[in-house]
Design a protein around this motif. Structure first.
Motif, PDB file in Angstrom:
ATOM      1  N   MET A   1      -8.004   2.131 -19.061  1.00 11.13           N
ATOM      2  CA  MET A   1      -8.924   2.138 -17.790  1.00 11.13           C
ATOM      3  C   MET A   1      -8.035   3.263 -16.862  1.00 11.13           C
ATOM      4  SD  MET A   1     -12.600   1.230 -19.011  1.00 11.13           S
ATOM      5  CE  MET A   1     -12.640  -0.548 -17.824  1.00 11.13           C
ATOM      6  N   ASP A   2      -8.652   3.609 -16.655  1.00  7.69           N
ATOM      7  CA  ASP A   2      -8.359   4.442 -14.618  1.00  7.69           C
ATOM      8  C   ASP A   2      -9.272   3.749 -14.228  1.00  7.69           C
ATOM      9  OD1 ASP A   2      -6.040   5.892 -15.981  1.00  7.69           O
ATOM     10  OD2 ASP A   2      -7.564   7.978 -15.586  1.00  7.69           O
ATOM     11  N   VAL A   3      -8.892   2.938 -12.897  1.00 13.05           N
ATOM     12  CA  VAL A   3      -9.383   1.757 -11.754  1.00 13.05           C
ATOM     13  C   VAL A   3      -9.125   2.485 -10.542  1.00 13.05           C
ATOM     14  CG1 VAL A   3     -10.104   1.030 -13.940  1.00 13.05           C
ATOM     15  CG2 VAL A   3      -8.336  -0.085 -12.381  1.00 13.05           C
ATOM     16  N   TYR A   4      -9.756   2.161  -9.578  1.00 13.38           N
ATOM     17  CA  TYR A   4      -9.133   2.354  -7.754  1.00 13.38           C
ATOM     18  C   TYR A   4      -9.653   1.153  -7.764  1.00 13.38           C
ATOM     19  CZ  TYR A   4      -8.678   7.100  -9.367  1.00 13.38           C
ATOM     20  OH  TYR A   4      -7.923   8.295 -10.146  1.00 13.38           O
ATOM     21  N   GLY A   5      -9.221   0.767  -6.364  1.00 10.74           N
ATOM     22  CA  GLY A   5      -9.826  -0.700  -5.938  1.00 10.74           C
ATOM     23  C   GLY A   5      -8.672  -0.661  -4.751  1.00 10.74           C
ATOM     24  N   ARG A   6      -8.695  -1.838  -4.757  1.00  9.43           N
ATOM     25  CA  ARG A   6      -8.139  -2.859  -3.287  1.00  9.43           C
ATOM     26  C   ARG A   6      -8.062  -4.348  -3.666  1.00  9.43           C
ATOM     27  NH1 ARG A   6     -12.181  -1.072   0.080  1.00  9.43           N
ATOM     28  NH2 ARG A   6     -13.128  -2.689   1.170  1.00  9.43           N
ATOM     29  N   GLY A   7      -7.151  -4.716  -3.276  1.00 14.35           N
ATOM     30  CA  GLY A   7      -6.698  -6.318  -3.210  1.00 14.35           C
ATOM     31  C   GLY A   7      -6.981  -7.284  -1.700  1.00 14.35           C
ATOM     32  N   LYS A   8      -5.608  -8.107  -2.340  1.00 13.66           N
ATOM     33  CA  LYS A   8      -5.825  -8.658  -0.481  1.00 13.66           C
ATOM     34  C   LYS A   8      -5.548  -8.196   0.711  1.00 13.66           C
ATOM     35  CE  LYS A   8      -4.807 -13.156  -2.666  1.00 13.66           C
ATOM     36  NZ  LYS A   8      -3.556 -14.370  -3.102  1.00 13.66           N
ATOM     37  N   GLN A   9      -4.599  -6.615   0.368  1.00 14.33           N
ATOM     38  CA  GLN A   9      -3.568  -6.145   1.333  1.00 14.33           C
ATOM     39  C   GLN A   9      -4.375  -4.805   1.913  1.00 14.33           C
ATOM     40  OE1 GLN A   9      -3.176  -5.486  -1.744  1.00 14.33           O
ATOM     41  NE2 GLN A   9      -2.895  -3.363  -2.402  1.00 14.33           N
ATOM     42  N   LYS A  10      -5.338  -5.020   1.500  1.00 17.87           N
ATOM     43  CA  LYS A  10      -6.836  -4.423   1.787  1.00 17.87           C
ATOM     44  C   LYS A  10      -6.214  -2.629   2.018  1.00 17.87           C
ATOM     45  CE  LYS A  10      -8.575  -7.999   4.727  1.00 17.87           C
ATOM     46  NZ  LYS A  10      -8.868  -8.517   5.393  1.00 17.87           N
ATOM     47  N   GLY A  11      -5.633  -1.986   0.883  1.00 14.55           N
ATOM     48  CA  GLY A  11      -5.781  -0.764   0.875  1.00 14.55           C
ATOM     49  C   GLY A  11      -4.060  -0.079   1.711  1.00 14.55           C
ATOM     50  N   ILE A  12      -3.057   0.752   1.625  1.00 12.82           N
ATOM     51  CA  ILE A  12      -2.367   0.741   2.288  1.00 12.82           C
ATOM     52  C   ILE A  12      -2.431   1.815   3.472  1.00 12.82           C
ATOM     53  CG2 ILE A  12       0.248   2.264   1.675  1.00 12.82           C
ATOM     54  CD1 ILE A  12      -0.812   1.624  -0.871  1.00 12.82           C
ATOM     55  N   ARG A  13      -1.767   1.682   4.183  1.00 14.68           N
ATOM     56  CA  ARG A  13      -1.680   2.437   5.762  1.00 14.68           C
ATOM     57  C   ARG A  13      -0.290   3.176   5.984  1.00 14.68           C
ATOM     58  NH1 ARG A  13      -5.119   3.287   9.806  1.00 14.68           N
ATOM     59  NH2 ARG A  13      -4.600   3.493  12.087  1.00 14.68           N
ATOM     60  N   ILE A  14      -0.848   4.617   6.034  1.00 10.02           N
ATOM     61  CA  ILE A  14       0.627   5.778   6.030  1.00 10.02           C
ATOM     62  C   ILE A  14       0.137   5.788   7.718  1.00 10.02           C
ATOM     63  CG2 ILE A  14       1.935   7.093   5.113  1.00 10.02           C
ATOM     64  CD1 ILE A  14       1.195   5.856   2.368  1.00 10.02           C
ATOM     65  N   GLY A  15       1.049   5.971   7.988  1.00 11.43           N
ATOM     66  CA  GLY A  15       0.790   6.713   9.595  1.00 11.43           C
ATOM     67  C   GLY A  15      -0.761   6.067  10.109  1.00 11.43           C
ATOM     68  N   ASP A  16      -1.397   7.174  10.058  1.00  6.22           N
ATOM     69  CA  ASP A  16      -2.996   6.980  10.490  1.00  6.22           C
ATOM     70  C   ASP A  16      -4.050   7.177   9.478  1.00  6.22           C
ATOM     71  OD1 ASP A  16      -2.357   7.184  13.579  1.00  6.22           O
ATOM     72  OD2 ASP A  16      -2.225   9.566  14.199  1.00  6.22           O
ATOM     73  N   VAL A  17      -3.495   7.255   8.426  1.00  7.77           N
ATOM     74  CA  VAL A  17      -4.474   7.426   7.352  1.00  7.77           C
ATOM     75  C   VAL A  17      -4.752   5.973   6.299  1.00  7.77           C
ATOM     76  CG1 VAL A  17      -4.705   8.903   5.454  1.00  7.77           C
ATOM     77  CG2 VAL A  17      -3.706   9.957   7.052  1.00  7.77           C
ATOM     78  N   THR A  18      -5.859   5.491   6.145  1.00 11.24           N
ATOM     79  CA  THR A  18      -5.634   4.250   5.541  1.00 11.24           C
ATOM     80  C   THR A  18      -5.825   4.847   3.952  1.00 11.24           C
ATOM     81  OG1 THR A  18      -5.954   3.021   7.094  1.00 11.24           O
ATOM     82  CG2 THR A  18      -6.822   2.344   5.687  1.00 11.24           C
ATOM     83  N   TYR A  19      -4.968   4.691   3.072  1.00  8.14           N
ATOM     84  CA  TYR A  19      -6.476   4.295   1.765  1.00  8.14           C
ATOM     85  C   TYR A  19      -6.384   3.421   0.906  1.00  8.14           C
ATOM     86  CZ  TYR A  19      -2.553   8.786   1.663  1.00  8.14           C
ATOM     87  OH  TYR A  19      -2.851   9.340   2.248  1.00  8.14           O
TER      88      TYR A  19
END
Length: 108
Positions: free
Chosen positions: A31-49
């Motif tokens: 299954m395709d899933v979306y989420g985050r773990g301990k890293q709390k997402g990814i920050r690239i520049g001013d944008v947080t995924y």
């Protein structure tokens, strides 16, 4: 029996599935899933995924096959020699009963 739920990077799915099949584990649900773990997402520049795409593999295995299946997933889902954040997680739960719908039989 055990239910093994593994959440892994999308780019590692084909390799993991291929190795599971070669080792005698043909039955897997993906299954395709979306989420985050301990890293709390990814920050690239001013944008947080904070919803990172992953794949979830579900499989039920016999008690004696649990460790082998986990070792395969761990080996082939890992990135780099020492692994990296975001490589994934494996959850193992006991399965009390399972039934095949078409034949109405209980699996052992």
């Amino acid at each position: 029996m055990y239910l093994i739920r593994s959440i892994i990077r999308p780019e590692k799915v084909n390799e993991v599935l291929s190795e599971l099949l070669s080792a005698g584990f043909p039955a897997v649900t993906k299954m395709d899933v979306y989420g985050r773990g301990k890293q709390k997402g990814i920050r690239i520049g001013d944008v947080t995924y904070d919803e990172i795409p992953k794949e979830m593999l579900l499989m039920v295995v016999k008690d004696e096959d649990k460790d082998d299946a986990i070792k395969i997933i761990m080996k082939y889902a890992r990135t780099g020699a020492n692994g990296n954040y975001g490589d994934g997680k494996i959850f193992v739960s006991p399965v009390e009963e399972a039934y095949t719908i078409s034949t109405k039989t209980k699996e052992l």
